[in-house]
Design a protein around this motif. Sequence first.
Motif, mmCIF file in Angstrom:
data_model
loop_
_atom_site.group_PDB
_atom_site.id
_atom_site.type_symbol
_atom_site.label_atom_id
_atom_site.label_comp_id
_atom_site.label_asym_id
_atom_site.label_seq_id
_atom_site.Cartn_x
_atom_site.Cartn_y
_atom_site.Cartn_z
ATOM 1 N N PHE A 26 0.894 -1.159 0.000
ATOM 2 C CA PHE A 26 0.000 0.000 0.000
ATOM 3 C C PHE A 26 0.930 1.205 0.000
ATOM 4 O O PHE A 26 1.521 1.524 1.044
ATOM 5 C CB PHE A 26 -0.905 0.015 1.233
ATOM 6 C CG PHE A 26 -1.856 -1.159 1.300
ATOM 7 C CD1 PHE A 26 -2.952 -1.234 0.450
ATOM 8 C CD2 PHE A 26 -1.642 -2.188 2.197
ATOM 9 C CE1 PHE A 26 -3.827 -2.321 0.507
ATOM 10 C CE2 PHE A 26 -2.507 -3.273 2.262
ATOM 11 C CZ PHE A 26 -3.607 -3.340 1.418
ATOM 12 N N LEU A 29 4.235 1.153 2.030
ATOM 13 C CA LEU A 29 4.147 0.101 3.057
ATOM 14 C C LEU A 29 4.011 -1.282 2.412
ATOM 15 O O LEU A 29 3.147 -1.476 1.542
ATOM 16 C CB LEU A 29 2.908 0.356 3.939
ATOM 17 C CG LEU A 29 2.625 -0.739 4.959
ATOM 18 C CD1 LEU A 29 3.416 -0.478 6.234
ATOM 19 C CD2 LEU A 29 1.140 -0.825 5.271
ATOM 20 N N ALA A 31 2.616 -4.535 3.159
ATOM 21 C CA ALA A 31 1.739 -5.194 4.149
ATOM 22 C C ALA A 31 1.973 -6.701 4.170
ATOM 23 O O ALA A 31 1.843 -7.340 5.212
ATOM 24 C CB ALA A 31 0.283 -4.885 3.826
ATOM 25 N N GLU A 50 0.558 -9.491 15.695
ATOM 26 C CA GLU A 50 0.124 -8.213 16.258
ATOM 27 C C GLU A 50 -0.680 -7.415 15.230
ATOM 28 O O GLU A 50 -0.665 -7.725 14.037
ATOM 29 C CB GLU A 50 1.341 -7.426 16.732
ATOM 30 C CG GLU A 50 2.254 -7.013 15.600
ATOM 31 C CD GLU A 50 3.648 -6.630 16.074
ATOM 32 O OE1 GLU A 50 3.914 -6.697 17.286
ATOM 33 O OE2 GLU A 50 4.461 -6.270 15.213
ATOM 34 N N SER A 51 -1.336 -6.380 15.710
ATOM 35 C CA SER A 51 -2.127 -5.515 14.848
ATOM 36 C C SER A 51 -1.227 -4.938 13.748
ATOM 37 O O SER A 51 -0.117 -4.484 14.019
ATOM 38 C CB SER A 51 -2.717 -4.394 15.706
ATOM 39 O OG SER A 51 -3.548 -3.611 14.928
ATOM 40 N N GLY A 52 -1.705 -4.999 12.512
ATOM 41 C CA GLY A 52 -0.932 -4.455 11.394
ATOM 42 C C GLY A 52 0.044 -5.444 10.787
ATOM 43 O O GLY A 52 0.792 -5.088 9.865
ATOM 44 N N SER A 53 0.040 -6.692 11.251
ATOM 45 C CA SER A 53 1.016 -7.662 10.726
ATOM 46 C C SER A 53 0.601 -8.224 9.354
ATOM 47 O O SER A 53 1.367 -8.961 8.738
ATOM 48 C CB SER A 53 1.244 -8.796 11.726
ATOM 49 O OG SER A 53 0.027 -9.433 12.049
ATOM 50 N N GLY A 54 -0.612 -7.899 8.905
ATOM 51 C CA GLY A 54 -1.016 -8.319 7.554
ATOM 52 C C GLY A 54 -2.029 -9.442 7.511
ATOM 53 O O GLY A 54 -2.344 -9.965 6.431
ATOM 54 N N LYS A 55 -2.620 -9.790 8.660
ATOM 55 C CA LYS A 55 -3.527 -10.942 8.728
ATOM 56 C C LYS A 55 -4.780 -10.732 7.857
ATOM 57 O O LYS A 55 -5.141 -11.596 7.060
ATOM 58 C CB LYS A 55 -3.943 -11.206 10.197
ATOM 59 C CG LYS A 55 -2.775 -11.368 11.148
ATOM 60 C CD LYS A 55 -3.211 -11.634 12.577
ATOM 61 C CE LYS A 55 -4.050 -10.551 13.237
ATOM 62 N NZ LYS A 55 -3.344 -9.276 13.471
ATOM 63 N N SER A 56 -5.425 -9.591 8.036
ATOM 64 C CA SER A 56 -6.656 -9.352 7.263
ATOM 65 C C SER A 56 -6.351 -9.164 5.788
ATOM 66 O O SER A 56 -7.133 -9.595 4.926
ATOM 67 C CB SER A 56 -7.389 -8.109 7.790
ATOM 68 O OG SER A 56 -7.834 -8.339 9.103
ATOM 69 N N THR A 57 -5.221 -8.546 5.495
ATOM 70 C CA THR A 57 -4.829 -8.376 4.092
ATOM 71 C C THR A 57 -4.687 -9.748 3.441
ATOM 72 O O THR A 57 -5.155 -9.973 2.321
ATOM 73 C CB THR A 57 -3.495 -7.593 4.011
ATOM 74 O OG1 THR A 57 -3.678 -6.342 4.674
ATOM 75 C CG2 THR A 57 -3.064 -7.359 2.582
ATOM 76 N N ARG A 60 -8.157 -11.283 2.922
ATOM 77 C CA ARG A 60 -8.860 -10.639 1.791
ATOM 78 C C ARG A 60 -8.347 -11.173 0.456
ATOM 79 O O ARG A 60 -9.099 -11.338 -0.489
ATOM 80 C CB ARG A 60 -8.708 -9.116 1.853
ATOM 81 C CG ARG A 60 -9.678 -8.452 2.822
ATOM 82 C CD ARG A 60 -9.852 -6.969 2.516
ATOM 83 N NE ARG A 60 -8.602 -6.261 2.640
ATOM 84 C CZ ARG A 60 -8.111 -5.780 3.796
ATOM 85 N NH1 ARG A 60 -8.813 -5.907 4.899
ATOM 86 N NH2 ARG A 60 -6.962 -5.157 3.829
ATOM 87 N N GLU A 186 -11.167 -12.706 12.810
ATOM 88 C CA GLU A 186 -11.543 -12.265 14.158
ATOM 89 C C GLU A 186 -13.047 -12.438 14.382
ATOM 90 O O GLU A 186 -13.741 -11.477 14.740
ATOM 91 C CB GLU A 186 -11.167 -10.779 14.369
ATOM 92 C CG GLU A 186 -9.728 -10.436 14.055
ATOM 93 C CD GLU A 186 -8.787 -10.557 15.250
ATOM 94 O OE1 GLU A 186 -9.251 -11.028 16.314
ATOM 95 O OE2 GLU A 186 -7.617 -10.216 15.100
HETATM 96 N N1 LIG Z 1 -6.535 -0.494 2.020
HETATM 97 C C1 LIG Z 1 -5.418 -0.168 2.661
HETATM 98 N N2 LIG Z 1 -4.774 0.986 2.383
HETATM 99 C C2 LIG Z 1 -3.632 1.330 3.013
HETATM 100 N N3 LIG Z 1 -3.050 0.581 3.975
HETATM 101 C C3 LIG Z 1 -3.649 -0.567 4.308
HETATM 102 C C4 LIG Z 1 -4.860 -1.008 3.680
HETATM 103 N N4 LIG Z 1 -5.227 -2.201 4.223
HETATM 104 C C5 LIG Z 1 -4.291 -2.488 5.146
HETATM 105 N N5 LIG Z 1 -3.351 -1.521 5.189
HETATM 106 C C6 LIG Z 1 -2.172 -1.523 6.055
HETATM 107 O O1 LIG Z 1 -1.522 -2.775 5.903
HETATM 108 C C7 LIG Z 1 -1.025 -3.244 7.157
HETATM 109 C C8 LIG Z 1 -1.622 -4.599 7.457
HETATM 110 O O2 LIG Z 1 -3.007 -4.419 7.738
HETATM 111 P P1 LIG Z 1 -3.981 -5.604 8.142
HETATM 112 O O3 LIG Z 1 -5.337 -5.016 8.252
HETATM 113 O O4 LIG Z 1 -3.777 -6.719 7.204
HETATM 114 O O5 LIG Z 1 -3.397 -6.004 9.562
HETATM 115 P P2 LIG Z 1 -3.976 -7.027 10.642
HETATM 116 O O6 LIG Z 1 -2.862 -7.970 10.978
HETATM 117 O O7 LIG Z 1 -5.247 -7.604 10.162
HETATM 118 O O8 LIG Z 1 -4.220 -6.079 11.892
HETATM 119 P P3 LIG Z 1 -5.405 -6.076 13.004
HETATM 120 O O9 LIG Z 1 -5.004 -7.137 14.022
HETATM 121 O O10 LIG Z 1 -5.357 -4.702 13.578
HETATM 122 O O11 LIG Z 1 -6.702 -6.397 12.318
HETATM 123 C C9 LIG Z 1 -1.377 -2.170 8.180
HETATM 124 O O12 LIG Z 1 -0.263 -1.326 8.362
HETATM 125 C C10 LIG Z 1 -2.523 -1.418 7.532
HETATM 126 O O13 LIG Z 1 -2.570 -0.087 7.972
#
Ligand SMILES: Nc1ncnc2c1ncn2[C@@H]1O[C@H](COP(=O)(O)OP(=O)(O)OP(=O)(O)O)[C@@H](O)[C@H]1O
Length: 265
Positions: A26, A29, A31, A50-57, A60, A186
């Motif tokens: 992104f 960054l 991800a 941890e939060s932001g580690s890329g799990k939801s990305t 998706r 989650e």
């Molecule tokens: N659409 C987007 N645009 C810009 N940055 C994004 C986007 N989606 C995710 N990110 C960034 O990518 C990184 C990974 O995000 P992601 O949501 O995958 O983390 P996560 O592990 O699911 O965190 P959480 O536990 O908080 O849900 C984060 O730094 C987030 O800010």
Amino acid sequence: MTLHRLAPRIVTANPLLTLSGVTRRFGTLTALDEVSVEVFPGEVLGIVGESGSGKSTLLRLMNLEDAPDAGVYSLNLPQTPGNLFALDRFDRRMLCALHIGIVYQNPHLGLRMGHSSSGNVAERLLIAGERRFSVLRGKGQQALEASEFPLERMDSPPSELSGGMQQRVQLAKAIALEPALLLLDEPTTGLDVSVQAAVLDTLKGLQRDRRITIVIVSHDLGVIRVMADRVMVMRHGRVVEQGLSDQVFQDPQHPYSQQLVQAKL
Ligand SMILES: Nc1ncnc2c1ncn2[C@@H]1O[C@H](COP(=O)(O)OP(=O)(O)OP(=O)(O)O)[C@@H](O)[C@H]1O
Ligand SMILES: [Mg+2]
């Protein structure tokens, strides 16, 4: 050190899902940084980090909602050709509707909050081409029942339901077409402890009865421990460790996994 520790039962099967070298950026960054994952038929893979580690990305991408900058995605199912990331938008949506179900932490992402709960589930069946009202109603009810949703509330819109019930509607929608792969991001975060336990019970029951393949993301190690056969630990968009749940929880190898497990004790 990254360890790949697989159960004998698991290594005998071909993976259902294979992601290879997946990178998602992104802007500046990164991800996800060359992530590779295999998920085997009938197993539950837990993803922690941890939060932001890329799990939801990552989830998706598995749900074909998003496209990576690099990487290959294959599903070992009939008529799912080559690299799924290369499919056009229509084919991706269809494949996803037919073979993959997803439950989001935020029910607004998965449901139309103002439509009836049964209507939300029926929508999934309509996408697959079902038009007979009796079948829509019947299959919708079955999915709601399997998700242990009280049928007397099936005409209520999710906006009038509790958080736990909304997750059960999402689950019913996700399993209505008996998908090969169920993705859970989650699914119980933010629910009361007792509601969380009840929803996890339902998920475990479904997994046991249908041998459905599940990928579950949670930052809560307790949830992963209850649900997952295998665990993958992510940090800063990379997989730092993966292995059988018992092994990772009892004998984590990577310093970050050790920290996570210590913090939970
Ligand atoms: N659409 C987007 N645009 C810009 N940055 C994004 C986007 N989606 C995710 N990110 C960034 O990518 C990184 C990974 O995000 P992601 O949501 O995958 O983390 P996560 O592990 O699911 O965190 P959480 O536990 O908080 O849900 C984060 O730094 C987030 O800010
Ligand atoms: Mg997330």
